[in-house]
Design an enzyme around this catalytic site. Structure first.
Site, PDB file in Angstrom:
ATOM      1  N   HIS A 115       3.935   7.136   3.692  1.00 21.68           N
ATOM      2  CA  HIS A 115       4.904   6.047   3.544  1.00 21.68           C
ATOM      3  C   HIS A 115       4.482   5.090   2.436  1.00 21.68           C
ATOM      4  O   HIS A 115       3.351   5.148   1.954  1.00 21.68           O
ATOM      5  CB  HIS A 115       5.114   5.294   4.874  1.00 21.68           C
ATOM      6  N   GLU A 175       7.910   1.092   4.908  1.00 18.88           N
ATOM      7  CA  GLU A 175       7.431   0.029   5.789  1.00 18.88           C
ATOM      8  C   GLU A 175       7.673  -1.294   5.089  1.00 18.88           C
ATOM      9  O   GLU A 175       7.445  -1.421   3.882  1.00 18.88           O
ATOM     10  CB  GLU A 175       5.924   0.201   6.068  1.00 18.88           C
ATOM     11  N   HIS A 195       0.836  -1.203   0.000  1.00 17.08           N
ATOM     12  CA  HIS A 195       0.000   0.000   0.000  1.00 17.08           C
ATOM     13  C   HIS A 195       0.866   1.247   0.000  1.00 17.08           C
ATOM     14  O   HIS A 195       2.059   1.189   0.329  1.00 17.08           O
ATOM     15  CB  HIS A 195      -0.951   0.039   1.212  1.00 17.08           C
TER      16      HIS A 195
END
Lengths: 134, 134
Positions: free
Chosen positions: A79, A130, A7
């Protein structure tokens, strides 16, 4: 090491309005809002054919995105999350390459119930990365 | 309206170093650098299983990413590109919904040789959105 883009997260000051914008103006499929108090965010997923966008709004007094929104009051890209097969192997390889793993380097259980780690944005040209073990 | 995420673009001050970081530290497949003087950038593609990251470095005196890097000297996430089936229909629908289409609203031929438009980031919570007709 890097797999799929799981994502892209966008921090927003008003989740209801942002959700309406993606649904009504941009014509995307959006999820119901989910409050995740243990992560300090409320999240809506914008579902796209190959990945998803996470719209994040701060929840509670110690939200991890509060400082970002104080600096970017209108919101912004926060992010990118990449999938990895083995998060401990990824961590060790990154650390040996000199990258800083945030939070002491121990994976936490992320918003999707999977182990995650974050890498210092200064080591990756201003992008907070991430990693999620899937 | 929104289709696949075609790419996420990251502006970087040093393309050679950023490419090495994605290839060697993050273990991703990266393309050769391509100079696109008509777009004012040099680009490297980070190829992932479901989408790609575009690393962008300014090229020439009037680069469209120069102002972004002046504000974010270390680099940062610059825009997200979504695929659409019909860019003129998308533009008209967005304009009727009140979104501001940049550059006068006429599609230009983007870095991939396809028609593109950009939407004002203030209308989308700080995210610069590119639409590409594929």
């Amino acid at each position: 090491m890097l797999g799929r883009v799981n994502h892209v997260a966008i921090a927003v000051p008003d989740l209801v309005a942002a959700t309406a914008s993606y649904r009504d103006t941009l014509g995307a499929h959006v999820s119901q809002a989910q409050a995740l108090p243990e992560h300090g965010v409320t999240v809506v997923f914008v579902e796209l054919p190959n990945t998803k966008i996470e719209l994040l709004e701060p929840l509670g007094a110690d939200s991890p995105i509060a400082a970002f929104l104080a600096k970017n009051p209108g919101g912004g890209m926060h992010h990118i999350c990449y999938e990895v097969d083995d998060i401990l192997a990824a961590r060790d390889q990154l650390a040996s390459g000199g990258a800083r793993v945030l939070g002491g380097g121990e994976p936490k259980i992320g918003a999707h119930g999977k182990p995650v780690l974050f890498l210092h944005p200064k080591d990756f040209y201003g992008t907070l990365i991430e990693l999620e073990q899937v």
